[in-house]
Write a protein that holds these residues in place. Structure first.
Motif, PDB file in Angstrom:
ATOM      1  N   ARG A   1     -43.773 -35.660 -41.685  1.00  0.00           N
ATOM      2  CA  ARG A   1     -43.531 -37.094 -41.868  1.00  0.00           C
ATOM      3  C   ARG A   1     -42.309 -37.503 -41.045  1.00  0.00           C
ATOM      4  O   ARG A   1     -41.372 -36.726 -40.886  1.00  0.00           O
ATOM      5  CB  ARG A   1     -43.277 -37.346 -43.355  1.00  0.00           C
ATOM      6  CG  ARG A   1     -43.195 -38.790 -43.770  1.00  0.00           C
ATOM      7  CD  ARG A   1     -43.090 -38.852 -45.297  1.00  0.00           C
ATOM      8  NE  ARG A   1     -43.093 -40.176 -45.827  1.00  0.00           N
ATOM      9  CZ  ARG A   1     -44.148 -40.776 -46.349  1.00  0.00           C
ATOM     10  NH1 ARG A   1     -45.303 -40.146 -46.418  1.00  0.00           N
ATOM     11  NH2 ARG A   1     -44.062 -41.997 -46.822  1.00  0.00           N
TER      12      ARG A   1
ATOM     13  N   VAL B   1     -47.186 -35.950 -35.440  1.00  0.00           N
ATOM     14  CA  VAL B   1     -46.589 -37.094 -36.144  1.00  0.00           C
ATOM     15  C   VAL B   1     -45.763 -37.940 -35.177  1.00  0.00           C
ATOM     16  O   VAL B   1     -45.858 -39.172 -35.178  1.00  0.00           O
ATOM     17  CB  VAL B   1     -45.748 -36.624 -37.350  1.00  0.00           C
ATOM     18  CG1 VAL B   1     -44.923 -37.767 -37.927  1.00  0.00           C
ATOM     19  CG2 VAL B   1     -46.649 -36.027 -38.416  1.00  0.00           C
TER      20      VAL B   1
ATOM     21  N   ILE C   1     -38.589 -35.567 -37.342  1.00  0.00           N
ATOM     22  CA  ILE C   1     -39.748 -35.287 -38.173  1.00  0.00           C
ATOM     23  C   ILE C   1     -39.374 -34.169 -39.141  1.00  0.00           C
ATOM     24  O   ILE C   1     -38.839 -33.139 -38.726  1.00  0.00           O
ATOM     25  CB  ILE C   1     -40.964 -34.840 -37.322  1.00  0.00           C
ATOM     26  CG1 ILE C   1     -41.229 -35.800 -36.164  1.00  0.00           C
ATOM     27  CG2 ILE C   1     -42.182 -34.626 -38.208  1.00  0.00           C
ATOM     28  CD1 ILE C   1     -41.553 -37.216 -36.559  1.00  0.00           C
TER      29      ILE C   1
ATOM     30  N   SER D   1     -48.059 -42.327 -40.066  1.00  0.00           N
ATOM     31  CA  SER D   1     -48.265 -41.227 -39.117  1.00  0.00           C
ATOM     32  C   SER D   1     -48.162 -39.855 -39.770  1.00  0.00           C
ATOM     33  O   SER D   1     -48.272 -38.836 -39.087  1.00  0.00           O
ATOM     34  CB  SER D   1     -47.254 -41.335 -37.971  1.00  0.00           C
ATOM     35  OG  SER D   1     -45.940 -41.376 -38.489  1.00  0.00           O
ATOM     36  N   SER D   2     -47.963 -39.803 -41.075  1.00  0.00           N
ATOM     37  CA  SER D   2     -47.848 -38.517 -41.778  1.00  0.00           C
ATOM     38  C   SER D   2     -49.146 -37.738 -41.690  1.00  0.00           C
ATOM     39  O   SER D   2     -50.231 -38.318 -41.691  1.00  0.00           O
ATOM     40  CB  SER D   2     -47.522 -38.753 -43.254  1.00  0.00           C
ATOM     41  OG  SER D   2     -46.288 -39.394 -43.370  1.00  0.00           O
TER      42      SER D   2
END
Length: 171
Positions: free
Chosen positions: A82, A48, A93, A13-14
């Protein structure tokens, strides 16, 4: 965690978001407003968190945002975001912000800010929902996870301390 939620690699999901900051972002000193940096930080973090959780996620806490050096009008500002840590319904995050003059490809990016944000995954009724756990993939991810757990402990202790102080004032 429910059976249908599998751990998700941190890299899955970065994201990286970039934009050129302009005169509308400037403060009285000719540098870029901190708020003009904060918005893309929150946007990158939110993307993210939503990607990792597979749905809506809202900002719960901006735990830390450190500005290291000024950003100038005309810089390309880049946010690398990230997942650092996941709980049952929330995630931390990490966002690293860099800047580089738009017209100087030979100039290295400057690390201008770092931020840690906590997002809560929400369902269609805006109630917290379970999310997949993050799967650290390397030593850096494992370090980020451990450091995020420390920040979480500090956040919870600070919250409890604030709640106790407020209860004392309302007696």
């Amino acid at each position: 965690m429910t059976d249908n939620l599998r751990a998700v690699p941190a890299s899955a999901s970065s994201i990286r978001l970039s934009r050129v900051v302009d005169a509308l972002d400037a403060n009285f000193y000719g540098n870029v407003h901190g708020g003009s940096i904060m918005r893309p930080v929150d946007e990158a973090g939110g993307v993210v968190a939503s990607r990792h959780s597979g749905g809506r996620a809202g900002t719960a806490v901006v735990d830390e945002l450190q500005f290291l050096v000024p950003v100038h009008v005309g810089d390309i500002v880049t946010c690398d975001a990230r997942v650092n840590w996941t709980g049952r319904t929330s995630c931390e995050i990490g966002v690293r912000v860099t800047a580089q003059p738009w017209d100087q490809v030979d100039q290295a990016r400057r690390h201008v800010a770092s931020a840690y944000l906590v997002f809560v995954a929400i369902d269609e009724f805006e109630r917290p929902r379970e999310i997949p756990q993050v799967m650290p993939e390397n030593d850096d991810d494992r370090r980020r996870f451990r450091e995020a757990e420390i920040r979480r402990g500090t956040r919870l202790a600070r919250r409890d301390e604030n709640n106790s102080a407020l209860e004392g004032r309302h007696r």
